[in-house]
Scaffold this active site. Structure first.
Site, PDB file in Angstrom:
ATOM      1  N   VAL A   1       0.846  -1.192   0.000  1.00 26.12           N
ATOM      2  CA  VAL A   1       0.000   0.000   0.000  1.00 26.12           C
ATOM      3  C   VAL A   1       0.885   1.247   0.000  1.00 26.12           C
ATOM      4  O   VAL A   1       1.691   1.462   0.908  1.00 26.12           O
ATOM      5  CB  VAL A   1      -0.935   0.032   1.218  1.00 26.12           C
ATOM      6  N   LYS A   2       0.705   2.057  -1.030  1.00 26.50           N
ATOM      7  CA  LYS A   2       1.494   3.281  -1.190  1.00 26.50           C
ATOM      8  C   LYS A   2       0.707   4.451  -0.597  1.00 26.50           C
ATOM      9  O   LYS A   2      -0.415   4.746  -1.026  1.00 26.50           O
ATOM     10  CB  LYS A   2       1.766   3.501  -2.679  1.00 26.50           C
ATOM     11  N   VAL A   3       1.310   5.108   0.393  1.00 25.08           N
ATOM     12  CA  VAL A   3       0.624   6.120   1.195  1.00 25.08           C
ATOM     13  C   VAL A   3       1.402   7.434   1.142  1.00 25.08           C
ATOM     14  O   VAL A   3       2.636   7.426   1.249  1.00 25.08           O
ATOM     15  CB  VAL A   3       0.501   5.644   2.658  1.00 25.08           C
TER      16      VAL A   3
END
EC number: 2.2.1.2
Length: 221
Positions: free
Chosen positions: A86-88
């Site tokens: 997950v890229k946050v």
């Protein structure tokens, strides 16, 4: 150092994989749009297609900017495939989301990092990867490579396991210099990776070898 390719183009991902150098993929909404991928179902299907090509981590970026929405979106993304990270974004709620995902055993990539302080917060929250954007710093007359050096020093000082994923890589010397400075990963367009192959002396040497071989073959004939 790991090599990730920064694209949503399946042909380019396959080419990097077939070269034998691909360790993973990073994408973002802009790269998806560039390939004409839109709509939740199509985006989800495309992520699955990417995961079928590479054995490594695939960063899938959340669109939301609030904690609750990022958590909901991230939990949906990780259900698509075990390789999804997950890229946050590096914002306050993003750091909170990274801490949450880490507590659940979900890998994260903290993106849009432009300072050592931001990278420190991401590491303390437990991010799997931190993505300093070196090319964009260069664009505003700031040495992006210095940021890689600073983050490496800080992480080594305190034993943080967060991996430095150098992003916004523009050319082959970015890759070489990141390797020299101890970046764990680079993510780059295929053009920058392929450019590592090129050197005029290699081209000239190969041309000479082939010419000599042709002459020797003529004499034998």
């Amino acid at each position: 150092m790991k090599f990730f390719i920064d694209t949503a183009n399946l042909d380019q991902i396959r080419e990097a994989h077939n070269m034998g150098v691909l360790d993973g993929v990073t994408t973002n909404p802009s790269l998806m749009a560039k390939e004409g991928i839109s709509g939740h179902e199509n985006v989800a299907k495309h992520y699955k297609s990417i995961c079928e090509i590479t054995e490594g981590d695939v960063s899938a970026e959340v669109i939301s900017t609030s904690f609750d929405e990022m958590v909901a979106e991230g939990e949906t993304l990780v259900k698509l495939h075990p390789q999804i990270v997950v890229k946050v974004p590096m914002i306050k709620d993003g750091v909170k989301a990274i801490k949450y995902f880490t507590s659940k055993g979900i890998k994260t990539n903290c993106t849009l990092v432009f300072s050592a302080g931001q990278a420190l917060l991401a590491a303390k929250a437990g991010a799997t990867y931190v993505s300093p954007f070196i090319g964009r710093l260069d664009d505003v007359s700031t040495d992006g490579l210095t940021l890689i050096e600073d983050i490496r020093l800080i992480y080594d000082n305190y034993g943080y396991t967060t991996q430095i994923l150098a992003a916004s890589v523009r050319h082959p010397m970015h890759i070489v210099n990141c390797a020299k400075l101890g970046a764990d990963v680079i993510t780059a367009p295929l053009s920058a990776i392929v450019a590592l192959l090129k050197h005029p002396l290699t081209d000239n040497g190969l041309a000479q070898f082939l010419a000599d071989h042709a002459k020797a073959s003529e004499k034998i004939a």
